[in-house]
Design a protein around this motif. Sequence first.
Motif, mmCIF file in Angstrom:
data_model
loop_
_atom_site.group_PDB
_atom_site.id
_atom_site.type_symbol
_atom_site.label_atom_id
_atom_site.label_comp_id
_atom_site.label_asym_id
_atom_site.label_seq_id
_atom_site.Cartn_x
_atom_site.Cartn_y
_atom_site.Cartn_z
ATOM 1 N N GLU A 758 42.651 32.616 32.192
ATOM 2 C CA GLU A 758 43.685 33.035 33.128
ATOM 3 C C GLU A 758 44.810 32.003 33.189
ATOM 4 O O GLU A 758 45.996 32.341 33.096
ATOM 5 N N GLU A 767 40.033 38.920 32.491
ATOM 6 C CA GLU A 767 39.542 40.084 33.213
ATOM 7 C C GLU A 767 38.437 40.800 32.441
ATOM 8 O O GLU A 767 37.465 41.275 33.030
ATOM 9 N N LYS A 771 34.765 41.342 33.970
ATOM 10 C CA LYS A 771 34.250 42.695 34.142
ATOM 11 C C LYS A 771 32.969 42.907 33.342
ATOM 12 O O LYS A 771 32.069 43.636 33.785
ATOM 13 N N LEU A 782 33.964 37.359 38.614
ATOM 14 C CA LEU A 782 34.986 38.328 38.987
ATOM 15 C C LEU A 782 35.504 38.024 40.394
ATOM 16 O O LEU A 782 36.707 38.075 40.654
ATOM 17 N N ARG A 797 46.313 42.764 41.974
ATOM 18 C CA ARG A 797 45.313 42.577 40.914
ATOM 19 C C ARG A 797 43.980 42.129 41.492
ATOM 20 O O ARG A 797 42.908 42.556 41.032
ATOM 21 N N LEU A 801 40.350 44.186 41.149
ATOM 22 C CA LEU A 801 39.118 43.609 40.616
ATOM 23 C C LEU A 801 37.960 43.765 41.599
ATOM 24 O O LEU A 801 36.831 44.098 41.216
#
Length: 877
Positions: A758, A767, A771, A782, A797, A801
């Motif tokens: 990130e 992500e 996930k 997460l 965002r 999530l």
Amino acid sequence: MGDDDEVGSKFFTELRSLAAFRKDKLGGRPTDRALARRANVAPTTVGQWLRGGRFPQRVDELLVVVAGMREEAAGKGLLDDREVASLLADRRWRVAHETEAERRALGTRDDVNRARARAILAANEAKERFASLPDKPRPVELWSPEQLGVHPAVAGAPRQAQKSDFVLPAYIERPHDEQIRCHLASIKNGKRVGFVVVRGRSCTGKTRTAYEAVNAYFSQWSLVFPKDAESLMTVLAADAFEGKTILWLNEAQNYFYGESGETVAAALRRRLERRGPALLIATIWPEYHRELTATPAPGSEDVHHHARALFSQEFRIDVPVAFSSSALNEARARASDDASLSHALAMESGNITQVLAAAPDLVDHYENPHGADGPYGKAVITAAMDARRLGFAGPISLEFLEAAAPSYLTSQERAAADPVAWFSGALTYARVEIKGVASALQNVPSAGGMGAQPGVVRLADYLDQYARTVRNYCVPPEGFWSAARENLESVEELMALGSSARNRWRNRIAADLYSRAAELGSTEAMRWLAFLREQTGDEEAKERLTHAAAGAGNYHALRDLARWREAAGDHAEAMRLATKAAAAGNPTALWEIARMRQRAGDTAEAERIFWLAAEAGSNDAVSDLIRIRGKIGSPEEVEELIAELVEIGDTESLFELGSEYHSAGDLWQAEQFYSLAADLGDSFCLAQIGVLRKIEGRRSEAREIFRQAVEYGDSYPLRQLGFMEEEEGDLEEAESLYFDALQLGDTGALWDIVHMREVHGDTAGAEILAKEMADQGDYYSLAELARHLQACGSTQRADELLRYAIAKSDGKVSAGLVPALLRVEMWEELETYARQAADAGNSYLLIDLARKRQGDRQWEAVLKFGLEADGSTSDAW
């Protein structure tokens, strides 16, 4: 006393005279710390030399110490005195050291001859001692994997085609195998007692890992496998765990809980202090390991003090759940010759060991009951699951299961049951062997004999662990608790279930269970009853019950009374009770009173009581005295106190002191404490020295220290190396190191990877990985990514999530997800999530949320919903 002994006595007498000269003529200068810096040894080492308690192995280091005193004496004009000059002469100490070294060498040769004679006598004595042991040592090669607890595997072919009922597939080595074997080689060739812990979840192959490693290196040694804590104590008392012997503790948690757990741990600590070579090897689940090694909050009861100190000396190997790509490739290469491996690989899963042990089929048999007996079998299994996760350490009685199981059935199922035959049918279903390997409920071998123990069963390991995930937040129905109250005779089980009920706000139920335990003689149950009475404002009952427990010899109750008297201002009575508690073996009360006096500003009285607590055995008090004397005392006093912590091997206190100096910016002093702990085998403190080097900008030294720490098998230094590579821009190497840490079971390393992706612009990659883990039921990364995005202003965002995680969890509450939802105050989503869980029989989260929102009328209605979902009453408040 012979001539050799006189020479040795003379050398150490001269060392003590050197110390006396420094104290009397040099005013205590140079200090141990100053001399240690010059000689490049620990301050406690210099102190031990000068007290005559330890022989300096290298004469050059001793001469540096003497030179330091000679310089101090010259500055004071004392070298004109011929006796002083002679005492501080290099030649004198070279000759004395050489003479003592020769004496020791001669003594060693004599010892060899004496040892041979003693060995013959010891062998004969051992035969007599071992004759009465229920679990006797015998050569490693005579132990089968089945006898040592290795799970049998799915056959992969019809039973009649197998040579035996116990199937052992080909062993596929993984990175942790190399780590454990390298360590075992050093134990075999050394003179110490090694302690190896193989940690892993159920059916991950931890027992097989230990079995293969032991067979590779110790086939000529003896092995003893005590089946319970009582047998273990008998083995130690008979000195059956001596040189070239392995003490095998499979599922070690079974030895360290209950009334005898701390006694066992203390006895094993004493054995580790003696000479080897010998090996203590234990397998354990991660959650039990964390409980046994967790540091209690200051002032709270330290129920696993000896176990924590024992495990601080471990060399730990973490066995990952899944096989790596390379291990899977090797398994595929060997599958053509191994039907079990071929079957496991056909399941298309990296969790080969669990598939081999028929775990997926076992879960399916439980979750999807079939046939007339299926629902009743599931109810019995579920009752056993709840019993295990809420406190049953040993076998589970059939009488209890028969009483508890009906509360897990619907009214229609209860009405349709045959009142005479339903339970036998349920047991038949629960005992069905899946793939001919494992059943949900299994017989318990008779202690020290043949056959099964009557009237009891044990839950399959994998279902035990499975329950701790899928039923983690589920509160058992009322009938479960009633069955426990009416059918259990074990104080340990009643106390454990009482604590579980209390932790779930079922205070009335907890009181019932504690009352039953008190009827059976538990003074600790009286203390908890007192606590519950205090919660309701009944001070009279609280005092009465606590006094009763104290009068019956419970020193924890004495500690409670002492603390209350001090808080009430009755210092004299508080000291009387605390002193009595210390005499009974619990110096914590004295330490607590000292802390209370310190907070009140009475520093002189506080220090006096700290000394009393330290003399009674409180390590916390020793640490506090180091803090106090470090400010107002002499260096010698501080050194003596530190030496006490080193002598007892209290690496936790040394780490805490190092951390305090670290936080205060005194990196040199922090390193001294970390080094002392590292010298005692604390690999985390070794890694902390690397952190200090990194802070100081000495990055190459930091990297080398982290690599040394990695050799202990810990994940923390791997992650630190990953941070360094990430800082220097080598993201590929950093990610590789993080994945290595993940292979050791450190799920925090996964967050490092997600965060790195990130931060460095790979948002999609971050992500995707988060996930993927959520898809497997791990929501921590997460949730952390969502928190990071929220902090960076990417609220949308973050919400997306979290909603993805909620959808994936399907009403199963996640300990990693809930804190993230609370942090961003997604109350509407939390309520929906919690109601779904409650509809599935899991109202724990719903009640917790309602408690957090007390005063909000909407959430008071939520609380009522949650309590009704569990069939409970308002005592949950």
